[in-house]
Every structure is written in C-alpha cells, then in structure tokens.
Scaffold this active site. Structure first.
Site, PDB file in Angstrom:
ATOM      1  N   ASP A 364      16.547 -31.887 -32.602  1.00 27.95           N
ATOM      2  CA  ASP A 364      17.472 -32.375 -33.884  1.00 27.95           C
ATOM      3  C   ASP A 364      18.151 -33.738 -33.572  1.00 27.95           C
ATOM      4  OD1 ASP A 364      18.203 -32.520 -36.393  1.00 27.95           O
ATOM      5  OD2 ASP A 364      20.034 -31.152 -36.122  1.00 27.95           O
ATOM      6  N   ASN A 739       5.577 -10.454   4.663  1.00 28.92           N
ATOM      7  CA  ASN A 739       4.998  -9.337   4.306  1.00 28.92           C
ATOM      8  C   ASN A 739       3.450  -9.183   4.912  1.00 28.92           C
ATOM      9  OD1 ASN A 739       7.362  -8.631   3.139  1.00 28.92           O
ATOM     10  ND2 ASN A 739       6.401  -7.496   1.419  1.00 28.92           N
ATOM     11  N   GLU A 742       3.373  -8.682   8.458  1.00 28.95           N
ATOM     12  CA  GLU A 742       3.623  -7.236   8.960  1.00 28.95           C
ATOM     13  C   GLU A 742       2.396  -6.318   8.963  1.00 28.95           C
ATOM     14  OE1 GLU A 742       6.611  -5.952   6.245  1.00 28.95           O
ATOM     15  OE2 GLU A 742       8.284  -7.385   7.004  1.00 28.95           O
ATOM     16  N   THR A 770      15.443  -8.370   7.013  1.00 29.66           N
ATOM     17  CA  THR A 770      14.950  -9.479   7.182  1.00 29.66           C
ATOM     18  C   THR A 770      14.371 -10.368   5.918  1.00 29.66           C
ATOM     19  OG1 THR A 770      13.038  -9.076   7.926  1.00 29.66           O
ATOM     20  CG2 THR A 770      14.915  -9.296   9.413  1.00 29.66           C
ATOM     21  N   ASP A 771      13.625  -9.581   4.933  1.00 32.63           N
ATOM     22  CA  ASP A 771      13.215 -10.024   3.750  1.00 32.63           C
ATOM     23  C   ASP A 771      14.449 -10.417   2.574  1.00 32.63           C
ATOM     24  OD1 ASP A 771      10.648  -9.623   4.965  1.00 32.63           O
ATOM     25  OD2 ASP A 771       9.902  -8.373   3.188  1.00 32.63           O
TER      26      ASP A 771
END
Length: 948
Positions: A364, A739, A742, A770-771
C-alpha cells in the site's frame, strides 16, 4: 449553504421513476435490496432510491414495517471471523510428515521393546509440538475482527421521530443520521449532507477523507472511492453531518461482501512447509529402502533374519533426524522474537521463513511508503516560490526562497497566505503532547501546521480575527469561505478551494507591490503553476480574500476576491522508503504499489520511488482500476507483468493481482491496513498487516503485523527471513550428513563382514546430543552481510537440491570413513571380540561424536572458510561444542553411562587416534572450499541462490 434532496412521498409514482423494477431479494423477500453489485444505488437520484426501497425519506419507516424487514433481512451484523482454536493450533504441530514419521518410529521402537529409544524420540516430538503451540497460540491472541467493525448504536428516524437504537436493528429503508465523530452503521445512499466528510481509507485505500454529495453519479462502474453519494459500514465521519437512506445491512454490505471474499481466498502453505513436506516424502522412501536393503544384505550374508530386521529398523530410526522438527521450530520461534524486536509480529511460525523466499512485495502507499501526514511543501506567491521544510505534522520548519531563509514577520504576502489558510479551516491542532495531533481534515491540518511553523497559532489568529460566518465547502462550489472581523472592526472574507475556481472568482491578485487587476496573463500563469505543482504529486489549493462592505450580503461571498497564491501539499514519503525499495531491487525483489489514491498522485509517487522500472530496468506503467474490469487469466498475467503501480482498485482486483503473480511462479508478500485488503492478505504467500492504522480485519487475515506501519521494517524482516532459511540449510546440511554417516558406518561394516561399530543406544545418544546442540547453535548463526545482495531463491527449488544432496553425501562418506578407520585401528590394537571389541567400539563412538562436532564448522558455510573473522561470531556454537565434548567425556568416564552406552575409558594413544581421525575431515573440506573459491568467479558466487 447545504445540499439537500427531499424525496416525494412513498407512492407508486415515485417507484415508477426507478430505471428498473426492484428484483426479488435473494432470500425471497419483496425488496430488491442487497449489495452494490445487485443495484448501483449511486447512479439513482435520492427520490429513485427512496422509491426502490419503498421508504419515506422524510419520516422514515414505521416500527411495524421495520420489524417486518428485520425478519426478512436479518440483523445488521457481520459473521464472526473464525480464528484458529487452541486445538487446531495443537493439531497443526503434528501435520508435518517428518513428525508423523517420528511417531511411527516411536510405535515401532515400543513394539520391539526398545523403550529407551522410543521415549527419547517421543520427548523430542512433544517438545517440538509444545514450542510450536505456545509460540503460535500467543500470536493468535487477537479479537474477532469483523465484529469490531460493527457499530453498537445508530441514530435513526422512524415514524417521523428520531430514535437511538442498536445498530443491529437497522434495516434497508431506514433513515440514519450521522455527524462528525460517528461511524457509519450500514451502507447507505446520502440524501442530505452539510459539509459531510467520511474517512474511507479502511475500505477504499483513499488517504484523504471524501466529501459527500447528494447528486447521482452516472457511471455505474465507478469504484467505491468515486461513489461520493454513498457511505459504507464501518467508515468514520470526520466532518459535517448528513442523512443516509440505508441500502444494505449485515452481510449484504460492502464490508460483509469482503468477508465472503476472505472466506473464498485460499490460505497457502508457506514455501518451507511445502519443502519440508517434500523432504518428508523423500525420507519415507529412503527409510523404507534402507531398511529393506540392509535386512536383505545381512540375511544373504548368513545373519538371522529377525536379527537383521531389528538392525535394519534401528538404522532406519537413526536415518530419521529426530532433531530436525525441533530445531526448525526453535529457529523459526527465535526468528519471531527477533522480528518482534524489529516491530514485526509473526502469527504463524513458517511465515518467518516465507519472507526469505519473497520475490514480489505488493505494498500500500498511504502510511506504509508515506507518513500519512499531509504537509505543506510549497507556496506559490505570484512569481515567487516559497519552499517549506519539515515533514509531516512536525512543528519545526522554515520558509526559504531562492536558497535563502525568509523572515515571515516582515513578509506581508507570506503572512497573509498563512493567515488565510489557517482561518479558512475547521480543523484544530492538539498540541498537548510531543507530537502534533490533527483533529479534522488532514489537508486543513497541514495548513495549520504550516502557520504554526511561522509562529502563527490558530487560537491566536481566531482571537484577533474572530469568525462571523461561513460558506462550507461543497463538491459543486469547490471552495470554502469564512468571514472574520479584523482588528480594525471591518469584515473580511477568506477563501480556499480549487485553483481554477478561486482564480475565476478573483478580480485582483496580491503582489508584494500591492493589489493588481486579475488579467488573462495572471490567470494563465496561475493555472500553469497549478499544473506544474500537481505534476509533482502535490495537492494544490488556492487562497484569496475580500474586504467586505458594511451590511454585506451572501452574494458578496461569491466573487470579487483578491487572489493570494497557491499552496502545494503532499503526504510525504517516509525517509527510509526509497532506500528500502532500492534494497529490495538489489536483492532481486520486485515492489508493486497498490493503492486507492488518484492515478496522477500514485504515478508520481511510484516514479519517485523507482517503481516505474522493473528489476532489469524496463519501463513499467500505472494502471487504473477501470482497466482491470473483465480481464481474463491471460489479461491478468499481462497486467501483472507490465504494471508497477495500481490505482483505484477494488478488493477483487487486489485479490486477482496476487493470484496472477502467484500463477507466474512468484512468492508474494502483500501489505495492507484496510478491510478492502483482507482477501488479498489471506491469499498472499504472506500477508502483512499494518499494526498502527490497520483494521482488525486486516490483522486477522494476515500472517504478520508490522507494528510501526513502515515498509523498511518489512524489508528488514525479509533479511531476517533469508538468514533463517540459510540457517535451516545449515542445520539440514549438518543433520543429514551426520545421520547418513551413522548409517554408512554400520552399513559398510556389515558389507565388509566386520562386527557392528556402534550399538543402538550409542546411535541414539549421538542423535540426541551431537545432532541437537550443534544444530540449534547453527540455527543462531548471524546473517551474512551480503544476504540482501543476492536474488531470491527459486520458489520451485526443493530444500535438498541434487547439488546439495551430493555435498551431504560425499561429506557423510568422509565422516563415516574416518570413523571406520578409528574402528579398524581399535580392532587391530584390542581385538574384535569381548572387551577388545568394546574398546574398538568406544574408539568409533568417540570419533564419530567428535567428527560430528567439528563438522559443525564445515556446515557454517558451503564456500567460506571456517577460519575467517566470523569464526568467533557465534558464541552459541562454541557453547554447543563445549557441551558436546563434556557429555562425550561423561559417556566414556562415568560408570553409569559406561554401562548404558557400553563404553570403556580411553588411553592417551586412543585420544591421539580419535583426534587425528576427527580433525582430518575439517582439513579436507577446507581444501575443497579453497579449490571451489579459486575456480568460481566472484560474480557467480554473489549470484548463487540459497547457499549460506
């Protein structure tokens, strides 16, 4: 002195004067009464409207007829806005596919007897839901919007007598009396008015109050802002008084019709929600495929099937980043808090990130790009132009001409002009606070502020020149005249109005050398000056005076004036507006202005702000609402691409503009403050309502509220949104690579015939510790200084692109490789069975933990080295690293955790191996970044999309 139309009595003859017979009401009633779309009331005379409504415009309806119509049309009330309930907000927290996947993992873990894992994952899910619910529930605390537009009481005429009744009891055909300070209780046709002005900005976007008239307006397609003989529910009467013949009530009013548009407008998922949904689908596929491959591979290698099934499910649990929903939610919640400190309140968490995806901002004008404070900028006094400094209603300012300051006390011409402007006015100033408050018409308020800058207050002037009488402004005369007694006891008339009108009514012109006769040359110069000032988007008024004889008559006030000069005023741009729009341009964000103001004013404001050019410098044009009627989809697409400024648009037009931009693939942020903005606010990818002058309807429809009504605040929020998205990419990079590492550690060990390097609880520990902590620290990473020097991300680009997936994959292979190396060293040193295997597993566990912690520094940037001046800019990151290291030491040296996690203390030689393997990936990633920086041109780096 006033405009009055008195219709004849309600009879067949008056009804016959309507252009068409009244159609049946949609509810089955006898009256053709409804919204403006059913009958163009503004095109009919007051008599014709009264006839069509079967109403007597003098005495009003009888009580019996009013009761019958109330039963037919229902109450004059608006449907309550349906905000999200607490239950709905809570349910929303579990709609993410990733959260659903975690819940499935929890159920499977419980079924397999892995209660510790199941409880841990469930805690993450619950915490994520709690944070999201509390943040959004607090932001949702707003009153019902549409109900606040209702007016509690109304002053009506029924049976020839005036009554005060609840506004909900109004019906079509009622006569309503309105006056300054009141709100209009229903839509109605003006049938009588005396200096009636109504502020309609909330409905039409028109910044100035509208002066009402009784006369019909022939154009049946005239936009609401041009229907000056109509008044609409919820608008405010700022001056004068009048009578309205009610034409629509409740949901049939213009506000009610906009409420229906709000319901129709679709609420869209934000880009982040769509991308997380895509990621959830991908994760489901990956998890199922991973589980199947590992189970099959292990079974083929001779392992027991049910043992491998448990291993596969454990790895599937590891594949799901439990911390992702929680960290994403926390990132957005922290973004909300930062934006709140910047005067931007966000009502839904994902909307925080949407700002970073924005490619077009539809804004506007009044109050957002401008100050919404009319300001006198120039006075044209004969051939002399006087510039006035100071913006808005600030009392400080000076008068300058030719570069030099003017002493107003010695300048008779300037003093006269300021006196005329201040006294020929009904506005007043409230000077009790630090800020000046204008009570009345903003244009007249600007004249009072200009006089105040010269030390001339209205109160002092009125004591010196008391008012004797007045001729109010009308749309027909286009001027206002007031009569005052001078200090010498004579009468003088002051006039202000349209330049051509005042010039035509003048016989002389005031100059520094005295009064000269008004000649054709002087008049042409006045009109030329007016044209030039209007071309600068200034609203121009002319000023004049006339010395009156004793015993003057009313006709003496129609002509014979002395022309004093022109006053040019404007609603000034905010100081930071142009710089903010330029910032958007550099950031690749197009700004489109959508306003209810007049075309010439809007076009000039757009030119000053650079909105007449697109991002590539190609010219854009200004489009009036009349051009948008009956456009097909292709026409809307063309207009959306070619127009930089839209003027005099309706709520439907705003909605279609947003839809057309979205159809072209844009991510649209829409700002607004009025009821008329609400449908488009809801349809936009992110609706942004103004908090100071915004209506509750607009705030309810929007995802974000700007508490200082400042466009620059929106641009700052966009920068925050980009930083938040970059942080989301950082922790997605970190979480997925960790991940995947792992999973690869276990998968590769199985494939080569090694024992499992990690036990299930160690994997869960890594996912939870640790994540989460480093990922949350990455969510607090400060924004890059060049965040607003890059173009927006491609709206269609997924969260994890093929290039990003490759980055995650090779880094995960690197992390898993050094972990398997540490495991191999452990088996070589301590053996692969019994306590020796436990020692080797501890080496792998500690290496994988530390390599993930150090990988946090790799994830801070895909290109920039970790070892720069920004290394220590994120204190939270260093705190997370320290926390993880302490927890890992506890996991190895605390007896309880040794038992739970199957770890054993490490020797000095073990630590040398662990640290060597853990730090190696940092060096490898740094070398890769260096090579990438050296091979890519700087310009290409600056144009990169989405990379932090």
């Amino acid at each position: 002195m006033k405009q009055v139309s008195t219709p004849g009595p309600n009879n067949a003859a008056s009804a016959d004067r309507t252009t068409t017979g009244p159609p049946a009401d949609s509810a089955g009633g006898r009256l053709g009464v409804g919204s403006e779309q059913e009958r163009p009331w503004h095109t009919l005379s007051a008599d014709e409207v009264a006839g069509a409504l079967q109403a007597d415009a003098t005495s009003g309806l009888t009580d019996g007829e009013a009761a019958r119509r109330r039963e037919q049309f229902g109450p004059n009330a608006l449907a309550a806005a349906k905000g999200r309930s607490a239950l709905a907000i809570l349910v929303d927290q579990f709609e993410s596919l990733i959260v659903v996947l975690l819940l499935v993992v929890t159920v499977v873990a419980f079924a397999l007897g892995d209660n510790v894992e199941a409880v841990a994952v469930l805690v993450v899910v619950v915490l994520n839901a709690a944070v999201g619910f509390l943040t959004e529930w607090k932001a949702e605390q707003a009153l019902t919007a549409l109900q606040q537009q209702a007016v509690p009481t109304a002053h009506v005429v029924r049976g020839g007598e005036e009554h005060e009744i609840p506004a909900a009891e109004l019906v079509p055909g009622d006569i309503v009396l309105v006056a300054a300070g009141s709100r209009v209780p229903a839509d109605g046709r003006v049938i009588e008015c005396v200096r009636l002005q109504v502020a309609e900005a909330a409905l039409t976007g028109e910044s100035l109050a509208v002066t009402k008239t009784v006369e019909p307006i022939p154009d049946d397609t005239a936009p609401l802002g041009d229907r000056r003989n109509m008044a609409y529910l919820g608008t405010a009467v700022t001056d004068g008084r009048g009578r309205l013949l009610v034409t629509a009530t409740g949901v049939r009013t213009e506000v009610g019709r906009i409420g229906k548009l709000i319901e129709v407008a679709g609420a869209r998922d934000t880009p982040l929600e769509r991308k997380l949904a895509q990621l959830g689908h991908a994760l489901i596929g990956v998890v199922l495929a991973l589980c199947a491959v590992i189970v099959l591979a292990g079974w083929l290698r001779g392992h027991e099937f049910f043992y491998m099934l448990k291993v596969g499910i454990s790895l599937a649990i590891a594949a799901v980043p439990e911390g992702l929903p929680a960290v994403a939610t926390m990132t957005l919640a922290l973004g909300m808090k930062r934006m709140a400190r910047m005067h931007a309140l966000v009502r839904r968490l994902p909307a925080v990130e949407t700002l970073g995806s924005t490619t077009v901002i539809c804004t506007d004008k009044t109050g957002t790009l401008t100050r919404d404070e009319m300001t006198v900028r120039v006075l044209q006094l004969g051939t002399r132009r006087v510039d006035v400094s100071g913006a808005g209603y600030a009392r400080a300012g000076e008068f300058r001409t030719g570069g030099g300051a003017i002493d107003v006390r010695t300048d008779a011409h300037l003093t006269l002009a300021l006196r005329v402007g201040a006294l020929c006015s009904d506005a007043t100033l409230d000077l009790t606070g630090e800020e000046t408050v204008v009570l009345g018409d903003p244009t007249e308020g600007a004249l009072l502020v200009a006089a105040l800058k010269a030390g001339m207050s209205k109160d002092d002037l009125e004591r010196e020149y008391p008012r004797l009488s007045e001729v109010p402004f009308s749309s027909e005369s286009k001027r206002m005249v007031t009569v005052h007694r001078t200090p010498s006891g004579r009468a003088v008339a002051y006039v202000k109005g349209a330049p051509a009108v005042v010039a035509d009514a003048s016989v002389g012109a005031f100059t520094g050398a005295g009064v000269r006769a008004m000649t054709t040359e002087i008049r042409q110069r006045v009109l030329a000056d007016n044209h030039e000032l209007a071309g600068r988007a200034l609203r121009v008024l002319a000023l004049g005076y006339k010395d009156l004889p004793d015993g003057y008559r009313e006709e003496d006030l129609t002509g014979g004036f002395v022309f004093v000069g022109l006053v040019g005023m404007i609603d000034p741009l905010r100081d930071e507006a142009k710089a903010a729009i330029e910032t958007c341009r550099v950031a690749g964000i197009r700004t489109v202005m959508i306003t209810g103001d007049q075309e010439a004013t809007a076009a000039e404001i757009g030119r000053q702000l650079g909105l007449d050019r697109d991002l590539q410098g190609r010219p854009l044009r200004t489009a009036h609402g009349r051009e948008l009627a009956d456009l097909d989809a292709a026409g809307w697409q063309k207009v959306a691409a070619e127009v930089g400024v839209f003027t005099r648009v309706s709520p439907e037009h705003k909605l279609r503009i947003v839809e057309a931009l979205q159809a072209a693939g844009e991510v649209v942020a829409m700002t607004g403050d009025g009821v008329n903005d609400a449908p488009a606010l809801k349809q936009a990818d992110i609706g942004i309502a103004m908090g100071v002058k915004g209506t509750e309807v607009a705030k309810e429809a929007a995802a974000m509220v700007v508490t200082d009504d400042n466009f620059a605040t929106i641009v700052g929020a966009v920068e925050q949104g980009r930083g938040i998205y970059a942080n989301i990419l950082r922790f997605v990079h970190y979480l997925f690579s960790c991940n995947l590492a792992e999973i690869l550690v276990v998968f590769i060990a199985l494939m080569v015939g090694w024992p499992l390097p990690l036990v299930a609880l160690q994997i869960l520990w890594l996912n939870m510790i640790t994540d989460v902590f480093p990922a949350m620290a990455l969510a607090l990473e400060p924004s890059n200084p060049d965040a607003m020097k890059r173009p927006p991300r491609d709206p269609g680009e997924s969260l994890v692109t093929p290039r990003f997936l490759w980055l995650i994959t090779w880094q995960a292979l690197l992390l898993s490789g050094v972990t398997l190396l540490a495991f191999a060293v452990g088996m070589r040193w301590y053996g692969a069975e019994g306590s020796g295997l436990r020692h080797a597993t501890t080496l792998a566990f500690m290496t994988l933990a530390l390599v993930q912690v150090f990988h946090t520094f790799n994830a801070r940037s895909q290109r920039r080295s970790a070892f720069t001046a920004r290394l220590f800019t994120n204190a939270w990151l260093w705190a997370a690293v320290a926390t993880c290291l302490l927890l890992q030491l506890a996991a190895v040296y605390t007896p309880l955790l040794q038992t739970v996690l199957h770890t054993t203390p490490l020797s000095a030689a073990d630590w040398v191996a662990v640290l060597t393997c853990s730090l190696a990936p940092v060096g490898v990633v740094e070398l890769v970044k260096f090579g990438r920086r050296a091979s890519e041109p700087r310009a290409r780096i600056s144009r990169a999309r989405g990379s932090p």
